[in-house]
Write an enzyme that holds these catalytic residues in place. Structure first.
Site, PDB file in Angstrom:
ATOM      1  N   CYS A 123       0.995  -0.753  -0.044  1.00  0.00           N
ATOM      2  CA  CYS A 123      -0.398   0.118   0.171  1.00  0.00           C
ATOM      3  C   CYS A 123       0.841   1.544   0.051  1.00  0.00           C
ATOM      4  O   CYS A 123       0.089   2.617  -0.174  1.00  0.00           O
ATOM      5  CB  CYS A 123      -0.672  -0.085   1.240  1.00  0.00           C
ATOM      6  N   HIS A 265      -2.412   6.469   4.034  1.00  0.00           N
ATOM      7  CA  HIS A 265      -3.318   5.556   3.880  1.00  0.00           C
ATOM      8  C   HIS A 265      -4.626   4.563   4.193  1.00  0.00           C
ATOM      9  O   HIS A 265      -4.349   4.736   5.630  1.00  0.00           O
ATOM     10  CB  HIS A 265      -1.976   4.823   3.801  1.00  0.00           C
ATOM     11  N   ASN A 295      -9.799   0.084   1.606  1.00  0.00           N
ATOM     12  CA  ASN A 295      -8.631  -0.073   1.548  1.00  0.00           C
ATOM     13  C   ASN A 295      -8.304  -0.842  -0.086  1.00  0.00           C
ATOM     14  O   ASN A 295      -8.877  -0.564  -0.389  1.00  0.00           O
ATOM     15  CB  ASN A 295      -8.384  -0.849   2.576  1.00  0.00           C
TER      16      ASN A 295
HETATM   17  N1  COA Z   1     -17.267  -9.706  11.283  1.00  0.00           N
HETATM   18  C1  COA Z   1     -17.298  -9.798  12.585  1.00  0.00           C
HETATM   19  N2  COA Z   1     -16.270 -10.227  13.311  1.00  0.00           N
HETATM   20  C2  COA Z   1     -14.893 -10.480  13.051  1.00  0.00           C
HETATM   21  C3  COA Z   1     -15.336 -10.163  11.396  1.00  0.00           C
HETATM   22  C4  COA Z   1     -15.653  -9.527  10.876  1.00  0.00           C
HETATM   23  N3  COA Z   1     -15.529  -9.141   9.109  1.00  0.00           N
HETATM   24  N4  COA Z   1     -13.800 -10.685  11.312  1.00  0.00           N
HETATM   25  C5  COA Z   1     -12.999 -11.191  12.593  1.00  0.00           C
HETATM   26  N5  COA Z   1     -14.386 -10.921  13.930  1.00  0.00           N
HETATM   27  C6  COA Z   1     -13.495 -11.172  15.158  1.00  0.00           C
HETATM   28  C7  COA Z   1     -12.827 -12.418  14.906  1.00  0.00           C
HETATM   29  O1  COA Z   1     -13.608 -13.385  14.708  1.00  0.00           O
HETATM   30  C8  COA Z   1     -12.720 -12.280  16.561  1.00  0.00           C
HETATM   31  O2  COA Z   1     -13.771 -12.362  17.561  1.00  0.00           O
HETATM   32  P1  COA Z   1     -13.473 -13.807  18.804  1.00  0.00           P
HETATM   33  O3  COA Z   1     -12.740 -12.285  19.633  1.00  0.00           O
HETATM   34  O4  COA Z   1     -14.534 -14.075  19.197  1.00  0.00           O
HETATM   35  O5  COA Z   1     -12.375 -14.274  18.481  1.00  0.00           O
HETATM   36  C9  COA Z   1     -13.524 -10.677  16.715  1.00  0.00           C
HETATM   37  O6  COA Z   1     -14.191 -10.727  15.235  1.00  0.00           O
HETATM   38  C10 COA Z   1     -11.459  -9.888  16.848  1.00  0.00           C
HETATM   39  O7  COA Z   1     -10.926 -10.115  15.632  1.00  0.00           O
HETATM   40  P2  COA Z   1      -9.982  -9.405  14.903  1.00  0.00           P
HETATM   41  O8  COA Z   1      -8.956 -10.502  14.252  1.00  0.00           O
HETATM   42  O9  COA Z   1      -9.382  -9.384  17.171  1.00  0.00           O
HETATM   43  O10 COA Z   1     -10.089  -8.474  14.760  1.00  0.00           O
HETATM   44  P3  COA Z   1      -9.232  -6.562  14.814  1.00  0.00           P
HETATM   45  O11 COA Z   1     -10.690  -5.675  15.359  1.00  0.00           O
HETATM   46  O12 COA Z   1      -7.701  -7.140  14.435  1.00  0.00           O
HETATM   47  O13 COA Z   1      -9.760  -6.124  13.224  1.00  0.00           O
HETATM   48  C11 COA Z   1      -8.945  -6.005  10.867  1.00  0.00           C
HETATM   49  C12 COA Z   1      -9.425  -7.337  12.232  1.00  0.00           C
HETATM   50  C13 COA Z   1      -8.726  -7.113   9.824  1.00  0.00           C
HETATM   51  C14 COA Z   1      -9.974  -5.362  10.744  1.00  0.00           C
HETATM   52  C15 COA Z   1      -8.099  -5.397  11.811  1.00  0.00           C
HETATM   53  O14 COA Z   1      -6.702  -6.017  12.583  1.00  0.00           O
HETATM   54  C16 COA Z   1      -7.024  -4.382  10.486  1.00  0.00           C
HETATM   55  O15 COA Z   1      -7.364  -4.141   9.756  1.00  0.00           O
HETATM   56  N6  COA Z   1      -5.994  -4.991  10.273  1.00  0.00           N
HETATM   57  C17 COA Z   1      -5.243  -3.974   9.440  1.00  0.00           C
HETATM   58  C18 COA Z   1      -5.198  -4.218   7.947  1.00  0.00           C
HETATM   59  C19 COA Z   1      -4.646  -4.309   6.974  1.00  0.00           C
HETATM   60  O16 COA Z   1      -4.571  -2.465   7.192  1.00  0.00           O
HETATM   61  N7  COA Z   1      -3.694  -4.006   5.900  1.00  0.00           N
HETATM   62  C20 COA Z   1      -3.477  -4.048   5.485  1.00  0.00           C
HETATM   63  C21 COA Z   1      -2.410  -3.180   4.956  1.00  0.00           C
HETATM   64  S1  COA Z   1      -2.375  -1.655   4.421  1.00  0.00           S
END
Ligand code: COA
Length: 346
Positions: A123, A265, A295
């Site tokens: 990105c 970003h 994104n």
């Molecule tokens: N819908 C509902 N629940 C979801 C979900 C979705 N799409 N994705 C994950 N969950 C759940 C998980 O299973 C977890 O449940 P649990 O607590 O019962 O185990 C809970 O939500 C939290 O999961 P987690 O992975 O900790 O969520 P998060 O708050 O970290 O959000 C992302 C996940 C991927 C959105 C976040 O980590 C993120 O944005 N990361 C960076 C991604 C990014 O920028 N990537 C590109 C690089 S630029």
């Protein structure tokens, strides 16, 4: 341009100055409610945890090169030019594994024989591409460069994977950079950039490249999609974006309280908020379009610039701090003073 450990000092050569800005989004909007029909998620979860309400999705016959042509043409129209000396295309989703997409984009833009190549830096690719263009200009290898960030992220995303499908969207943005004096409005400031390949697997597509060729016939279908360790990426994004942005501002000679707009970003709305808080830049100075476009990886920064120029209060004379982070891992930050007379074409 001389470079030292992840940062540049301005040399005696000319500097890249922003003279054109264009963007293109596929017309199809996919709201969260549509994703909820395919996977165990909710509109509320996606809005609260990522900050996205809808994303744009390219139709199946539309690829990265097509969107790059649209954005590139708009950037050249914005700059009032029909020619450039080089074309740099930043993308993680090239039309094909081989050849690069940029020469085809140049051909379609009526730019015969110009040097044209792809840059892949997650990105951060667009900021990397601008830095490469700045280097070409400083070295005297080009006076006007078209830099495009374009992505068909839906080609890499498993539409049924709730870890990735809610996050990513498609689109393209582009700028024209031209040789000018380092203190001109629109001139790119020093860059702070870097990478950490020890975390190459944190966001990756396992199949399709040279490393997987020995098991090409056995790759499971999901190995052709992007896999992401979201939590881990989140933490590194916050740390690297905050540090790179802080250093880029310092190298430009700016105090952080002087920054008028933070162009970050659009990875996740919460990442942007935490980074802005860490830099003590108020939310009113942090434009955002992730809610409407998701994104868009390497297209994110130029799409946000075009959005902010039109709707986010980006005004001539504003001190703009730009920062990006993504797969690789790779990150980059730079600065510019927003130029007068620049009309984004969307
Ligand atoms: N819908 C509902 N629940 C979801 C979900 C979705 N799409 N994705 C994950 N969950 C759940 C998980 O299973 C977890 O449940 P649990 O607590 O019962 O185990 C809970 O939500 C939290 O999961 P987690 O992975 O900790 O969520 P998060 O708050 O970290 O959000 C992302 C996940 C991927 C959105 C976040 O980590 C993120 O944005 N990361 C960076 C991604 C990014 O920028 N990537 C590109 C690089 S630029």
């Amino acid at each position: 341009m001389t470079s030292t450990a992840g940062a540049t000092e301005r040399g005696r050569g000319a500097t890249a100055v922003l003279t054109g800005l264009g963007a293109w989004l596929p017309p199809r909007r996919v709201p969260n409610s549509e994703l909820c029909t395919r996977m165990d998620t909710s509109d509320q979860w996606i809005r609260e945890r990522i900050g996205i309400a809808e994303r744009r999705i390219a139709e199946p016959h539309v690829a990265t090169g097509d969107m790059a042509v649209e954005a590139g043409a708009r950037a050249m129209a914005s700059a009032g030019t029909a020619t450039v000396d080089a074309l740099v295309l930043a993308s993680n989703t090239p039309d094909r594994l081989c050849p690069a997409t940029a020469p085809w984009v140049a051909h379609r833009l009526g730019l015969p024989a110009v040097p044209a190549f792809d840059v892949m830096a997650g990105c951060s690719g667009f900021v990397y591409g601008c830095t490469v263009a700045d280097g070409l200009i400083a070295a005297g290898a080009a006076r006007r460069v078209l830099v495009i960030g374009a992505e068909t992220m839906t080609s890499l995303v498993n539409p049924d994977d709730r870890n990735t499908a809610p996050i990513f969207g498609d689109g393209a943005g582009a700028v024209v950079l031209e040789a000018g004096p380092p203190h001109a409005e629109g001139a790119l400031g020093p860059v702070v950039w870097g990478s950490d390949g020890s975390l190459a697997d944190a966001i990756a597509v396992p199949a399709g490249g040279a490393r997987g060729r020995h098991r090409r016939d056995r790759a499971a279908p999901e190995e052709h999609f992007v896999h992401m360790r979201g939590n881990e990426v989140f933490r590194h994004a916050v740390r690297r974006m905050t540090a790179a942005a802080r250093e880029a501002a310092a190298r430009a000679g700016w105090e952080l309280h002087e920054v008028d707009r933070l162009i970050a970003h659009q990875a996740n709305g919460r990442i942007t908020s935490v980074v802005a808080d860490g830099l003590e830049i108020p939310a009113a100075r942090v434009p955002s379009n992730i809610g409407e476009v998701g994104n868009t990886a390497a297209a994110s920064v130029p799409l946000l610039l075009a959005h902010a120029a039109d709707e986010g209060g980006l005004k001539p004379g504003h001190k703009v701090l730009v920062v990006a982070f993504g797969s690789g891992l790779a990150w980059a930050a730079t600065t510019l003073v927003w130029p007068a007379g620049l009309a984004a074409r969307r």
